[in-house]
Write an enzyme that holds these catalytic residues in place. Structure first.
Site, PDB file in Angstrom:
ATOM      1  N   THR A 132       0.782  -1.244   0.000  1.00 23.22           N
ATOM      2  CA  THR A 132       0.000   0.000   0.000  1.00 23.22           C
ATOM      3  C   THR A 132       0.815   1.297   0.000  1.00 23.22           C
ATOM      4  O   THR A 132       0.244   2.389   0.010  1.00 23.22           O
ATOM      5  CB  THR A 132      -0.901   0.026   1.240  1.00 23.22           C
ATOM      6  OG1 THR A 132      -0.072  -0.134   2.413  1.00 23.22           O
ATOM      7  CG2 THR A 132      -1.918  -1.100   1.200  1.00 23.22           C
ATOM      8  N   GLU A 133       2.120   1.223  -0.029  1.00 29.31           N
ATOM      9  CA  GLU A 133       2.944   2.401   0.234  1.00 29.31           C
ATOM     10  C   GLU A 133       2.654   3.597  -0.673  1.00 29.31           C
ATOM     11  O   GLU A 133       2.655   4.750  -0.221  1.00 29.31           O
ATOM     12  CB  GLU A 133       4.436   2.027   0.131  1.00 29.31           C
ATOM     13  CG  GLU A 133       4.983   1.323   1.357  1.00 29.31           C
ATOM     14  CD  GLU A 133       4.679  -0.159   1.404  1.00 29.31           C
ATOM     15  OE1 GLU A 133       5.209  -0.867   2.275  1.00 29.31           O
ATOM     16  OE2 GLU A 133       3.887  -0.640   0.554  1.00 29.31           O
ATOM     17  N   VAL A 134       2.417   3.358  -1.978  1.00 36.94           N
ATOM     18  CA  VAL A 134       2.248   4.506  -2.888  1.00 36.94           C
ATOM     19  C   VAL A 134       1.028   5.345  -2.533  1.00 36.94           C
ATOM     20  O   VAL A 134       0.964   6.528  -2.881  1.00 36.94           O
ATOM     21  CB  VAL A 134       2.164   4.065  -4.365  1.00 36.94           C
ATOM     22  CG1 VAL A 134       3.480   3.450  -4.810  1.00 36.94           C
ATOM     23  CG2 VAL A 134       0.999   3.116  -4.615  1.00 36.94           C
ATOM     24  N   ILE A 136       0.238   6.491   0.243  1.00 34.04           N
ATOM     25  CA  ILE A 136       0.584   7.541   1.191  1.00 34.04           C
ATOM     26  C   ILE A 136       1.905   8.213   0.800  1.00 34.04           C
ATOM     27  O   ILE A 136       2.616   8.750   1.644  1.00 34.04           O
ATOM     28  CB  ILE A 136       0.633   7.012   2.644  1.00 34.04           C
ATOM     29  CG1 ILE A 136       1.619   5.845   2.792  1.00 34.04           C
ATOM     30  CG2 ILE A 136      -0.738   6.583   3.102  1.00 34.04           C
ATOM     31  CD1 ILE A 136       1.836   5.438   4.245  1.00 34.04           C
ATOM     32  N   LEU A 138       4.719   6.957  -0.357  1.00 38.58           N
ATOM     33  CA  LEU A 138       5.963   6.249  -0.068  1.00 38.58           C
ATOM     34  C   LEU A 138       6.208   5.158  -1.108  1.00 38.58           C
ATOM     35  O   LEU A 138       5.457   5.020  -2.076  1.00 38.58           O
ATOM     36  CB  LEU A 138       5.907   5.661   1.343  1.00 38.58           C
ATOM     37  CG  LEU A 138       5.697   6.670   2.475  1.00 38.58           C
ATOM     38  CD1 LEU A 138       5.660   5.959   3.822  1.00 38.58           C
ATOM     39  CD2 LEU A 138       6.775   7.739   2.465  1.00 38.58           C
TER      40      LEU A 138
END
Length: 258
Positions: A132-134, A136, A138
């Site tokens: 899920t990083e992208v 937020i 990241l």
């Protein structure tokens, strides 16, 4: 305690124990896991290491309070923080003893790295996964070498970029999970794998793990250092700060306008 440890018939059982926050990890839990894996590796009584969790989720990724602190970190502080997570992943990946993940619930973001580093991973059908990083601002830097190796670069591109959720069966097809079994059969499946591992020569298991790493051209220190630098750069970037702020403030991010 955020991490429970026990020695059960030659198996070091490490149980994530923060059910109130879906076992989200922070710097303290990363440190505890690192110490627990190192202790299990050094203990001659330990034949295998099992990672499990309490509560409805396996692990939801980074803890919100940890993220709040990271949002105010300097680049150097972010780099040191990322290197600690990178070190944990490396310890699990290169452990000379068999490592297993008992995935009884969903796993997101960095938690998927813990699974990808493990030798054997078994999940229940209800478990969901997502990188899920992208979302937020990241990037999944520290876990990326392990996920790309487990899933293949082509599949990693898709799931890294879309951050979409995928099922346990999809995770099995991708190579992230080895086996999907009903919740009632999860412990039986884990016991079956442990029985097979205990029947083998400990020295041969260690040598076999070294063999697989050798033929796969293991990660270098330079790659590990580079992934830590990349996430530190991204955390300190405008989008990284805006993404974390928006996530913590429960609003939509203003990409490119931070």
């Amino acid at each position: 305690m955020s991490l429970l440890t026990a020695l059960e018939d030659g198996v070091a059982v490490l149980t994530l124990n923060r059910p109130e926050v879906h076992n989200a990890f922070d710097d303290a839990l990363i440190a505890a896991l690192t110490q627990a894996y190192e202790s299990a590796i050094a203990d001659p009584a330990v034949r295998a290491i099992l990672l499990a969790a309490n509560g409805p989720s396996f692990c939801s990724g980074g803890d919100l309070n940890w993220m709040r602190r990271m949002a105010g970190y300097s680049h150097d502080e972010n780099l040191a923080d990322a290197e600690k997570l990178g070190r944990l992943m490396q310890i699990i990946d290169t452990a000379p003893k068999p490592t297993l993940a008992r995935v009884h619930g969903s796993a997101f973001a960095g938690a998927i790295g813990l699974i990808a580093c493990s030798d054997i991973a078994v999940a229940v059908p209800e478990a969901e996964f997502a990188v899920t990083e992208v979302r937020i601002g990241l990037i999944p830097a520290v876990i990326s070498p392990y996920l790309a190796r487990a899933m293949g670069v082509r599949q990693a591109r898709r799931y890294f970029l879309t951050a979409e959720r995928f099922s346990a069966e999809a995770a099995r097809t991708l190579g992230l999970i080895h086996e999907v079994v009903p919740a009632a059969d999860l412990d039986t499946a884990i016991a079956r794998h442990l029985k097979a591992l205990k029947a083998a020569s400990p020295a041969a298991l260690t040598a076999t793990k070294a063999l697989v790493a050798a033929v796969d051209q293991p990660l270098s220190e330079a790659v590990i250092a580079d992934t830590a630098r990349r996430i530190a750069d991204q955390r300190a970037s405008a989008d990284g700060r805006e993404g974390l702020s928006a996530f913590l403030e429960k609003r939509k991010p203003n990409w490119g306008q931070a």
